[in-house]
Design a protein around this motif. Structure first.
Motif, PDB file in Angstrom:
ATOM      1  N   GLY A  55      22.719 -48.277 -29.044  1.00 22.63           N
ATOM      2  CA  GLY A  55      21.454 -48.843 -28.607  1.00 22.63           C
ATOM      3  C   GLY A  55      21.560 -50.271 -28.116  1.00 22.63           C
ATOM      4  N   VAL A  56      22.749 -50.839 -28.204  1.00 22.30           N
ATOM      5  CA  VAL A  56      22.910 -52.247 -27.818  1.00 22.30           C
ATOM      6  C   VAL A  56      22.900 -52.415 -26.303  1.00 22.30           C
ATOM      7  CG1 VAL A  56      24.517 -54.199 -27.839  1.00 22.30           C
ATOM      8  CG2 VAL A  56      24.128 -52.854 -29.926  1.00 22.30           C
ATOM      9  N   ASN A  57      23.581 -51.517 -25.621  1.00 23.96           N
ATOM     10  CA  ASN A  57      23.700 -51.633 -24.164  1.00 23.96           C
ATOM     11  C   ASN A  57      22.740 -50.680 -23.470  1.00 23.96           C
ATOM     12  OD1 ASN A  57      25.830 -53.489 -24.426  1.00 23.96           O
ATOM     13  ND2 ASN A  57      27.303 -51.818 -24.642  1.00 23.96           N
ATOM     14  N   THR A  58      22.039 -51.220 -22.477  1.00 27.06           N
ATOM     15  CA  THR A  58      21.091 -50.417 -21.715  1.00 27.06           C
ATOM     16  C   THR A  58      21.238 -50.691 -20.222  1.00 27.06           C
ATOM     17  OG1 THR A  58      19.380 -52.129 -21.931  1.00 27.06           O
ATOM     18  CG2 THR A  58      19.372 -50.342 -23.559  1.00 27.06           C
ATOM     19  N   TYR A  59      20.766 -49.747 -19.445  1.00 28.62           N
ATOM     20  CA  TYR A  59      20.776 -49.856 -17.986  1.00 28.62           C
ATOM     21  C   TYR A  59      19.432 -49.367 -17.465  1.00 28.62           C
ATOM     22  CZ  TYR A  59      21.618 -48.493 -13.160  1.00 28.62           C
ATOM     23  OH  TYR A  59      21.518 -48.340 -11.791  1.00 28.62           O
ATOM     24  N   ASP A  62      16.572 -50.241 -10.607  1.00 27.52           N
ATOM     25  CA  ASP A  62      15.821 -51.394 -10.111  1.00 27.52           C
ATOM     26  C   ASP A  62      14.326 -51.103 -10.023  1.00 27.52           C
ATOM     27  OD1 ASP A  62      18.377 -52.549  -7.763  1.00 27.52           O
ATOM     28  OD2 ASP A  62      18.097 -52.918  -9.907  1.00 27.52           O
ATOM     29  N   SER A  63      13.997 -49.863  -9.727  1.00 26.78           N
ATOM     30  CA  SER A  63      12.596 -49.493  -9.520  1.00 26.78           C
ATOM     31  C   SER A  63      11.763 -49.564 -10.792  1.00 26.78           C
ATOM     32  CB  SER A  63      12.502 -48.088  -8.923  1.00 26.78           C
ATOM     33  OG  SER A  63      13.132 -47.152  -9.769  1.00 26.78           O
ATOM     34  N   VAL A  64      12.415 -49.566 -11.959  1.00 31.41           N
ATOM     35  CA  VAL A  64      11.668 -49.577 -13.219  1.00 31.41           C
ATOM     36  C   VAL A  64      11.966 -50.806 -14.063  1.00 31.41           C
ATOM     37  CG1 VAL A  64      11.690 -47.059 -13.218  1.00 31.41           C
ATOM     38  CG2 VAL A  64      13.366 -48.297 -14.607  1.00 31.41           C
ATOM     39  N   LYS A  65      12.888 -51.620 -13.621  1.00 32.60           N
ATOM     40  CA  LYS A  65      13.285 -52.787 -14.401  1.00 32.60           C
ATOM     41  C   LYS A  65      12.087 -53.693 -14.644  1.00 32.60           C
ATOM     42  CE  LYS A  65      17.411 -53.811 -13.303  1.00 32.60           C
ATOM     43  NZ  LYS A  65      18.602 -54.328 -12.589  1.00 32.60           N
ATOM     44  N   GLY A  66      11.900 -54.107 -15.889  1.00 30.85           N
ATOM     45  CA  GLY A  66      10.779 -54.961 -16.252  1.00 30.85           C
ATOM     46  C   GLY A  66       9.527 -54.206 -16.627  1.00 30.85           C
ATOM     47  N   TYR A 104      26.881 -46.380 -22.168  1.00 32.65           N
ATOM     48  CA  TYR A 104      25.981 -45.586 -21.357  1.00 32.65           C
ATOM     49  C   TYR A 104      26.677 -45.112 -20.092  1.00 32.65           C
ATOM     50  CZ  TYR A 104      25.240 -49.939 -18.675  1.00 32.65           C
ATOM     51  OH  TYR A 104      25.406 -51.079 -17.934  1.00 32.65           O
ATOM     52  N   ARG A 105      26.136 -44.054 -19.514  1.00 36.04           N
ATOM     53  CA  ARG A 105      26.645 -43.494 -18.272  1.00 36.04           C
ATOM     54  C   ARG A 105      25.499 -43.436 -17.279  1.00 36.04           C
ATOM     55  NH1 ARG A 105      31.378 -40.441 -18.953  1.00 36.04           N
ATOM     56  NH2 ARG A 105      32.470 -41.213 -20.792  1.00 36.04           N
ATOM     57  N   THR A 106      25.777 -43.779 -16.033  1.00 39.60           N
ATOM     58  CA  THR A 106      24.728 -43.775 -15.014  1.00 39.60           C
ATOM     59  C   THR A 106      24.789 -42.574 -14.083  1.00 39.60           C
ATOM     60  OG1 THR A 106      26.075 -45.146 -13.559  1.00 39.60           O
ATOM     61  CG2 THR A 106      24.575 -46.294 -15.065  1.00 39.60           C
ATOM     62  N   ARG A 107      25.899 -41.868 -14.110  1.00 34.75           N
ATOM     63  CA  ARG A 107      26.052 -40.714 -13.204  1.00 34.75           C
ATOM     64  C   ARG A 107      25.528 -39.454 -13.853  1.00 34.75           C
ATOM     65  NH1 ARG A 107      31.309 -39.194 -10.705  1.00 34.75           N
ATOM     66  NH2 ARG A 107      31.849 -38.855 -12.901  1.00 34.75           N
TER      67      ARG A 107
END
Length: 124
Positions: A55-59, A62-66, A104-107
Motif C-alpha cells: 500500500g505504500v506505492n501507488t500510481y 493523469d486523468s484521475v490524479k488529484g 504495482y503494475r501498470t500494464r
C-alpha cells in the motif's frame, strides 16, 4: 487462485463522489499488487490506479490524479477506489485486477485475475 468482486458503483451527478470496493478471496491477498481499470463505451480498457502489496506505492492515470485515491486493507482483503469530483467522462465499467507482485503494475497484460466490473455513471 483469487476471486475478485467489485461493488460501490452507481449513478452520481457531476462533482459527486463514489467509493468502489474490491473484495478478494484467498489468504494471500497481501502478496498481490492491485489495480483499478475502466472501460468506457466504445473505448479500450485503460488503467485508472494501482497499488503495491504494502500500500505504500501507488500510481494514478493523469486523468484521475488529484481526484481519485486508491487504498487497501490487507486485513479485510479489500482494495478501494475513492472517486471525488466525478466528471461525465469518468463514466465506465470499473474493473479490479490482481497480480502476484510486490510493486504495482501498470500494464493490463501483467494482471492474472480480474473481477466482473461495476458500472459507474456520472450525469452532467
Amino acid at each position: 487462485q483469487v476471486q475478485l468482486v467489485e461493488s460501490g458503483g452507481g449513478l452520481v451527478q457531476a462533482g459527486g463522489s463514489l467509493r468502489l470496493s474490491c473484495a478478494a478471496s484467498g489468504r494471500t491477498f497481501s502478496s498481490y499488487a492491485m489495480g483499478w481499470f475502466r472501460q468506457a463505451p466504445g473505448k479500450e480498457r485503460e488503467i485508472v490506479a494501482c497499488i503495491s502489496w504494502s500500500g505504500v506505492n501507488t500510481y494514478y492515470a493523469d486523468s484521475v490524479k488529484g481526484r481519485f485515491t486508491i487504498s487497501r486493507d490487507n486485513a479485510k482483503n479489500t482494495v478501494y477506489l475513492q472517486m471525488n469530483s466525478l466528471k461525465p467522462e469518468d463514466t465506465a465499467v470499473y474493473y479490479c485486477a490482481a497480480v502476484i507482485s510486490s510493486d504495482y503494475r501498470t500494464r493490463q497484460a501483467d494482471y492474472d485475475y480480474w473481477g466482473r466490473g461495476t458500472q459507474v455513471t456520472v450525469s452532467s
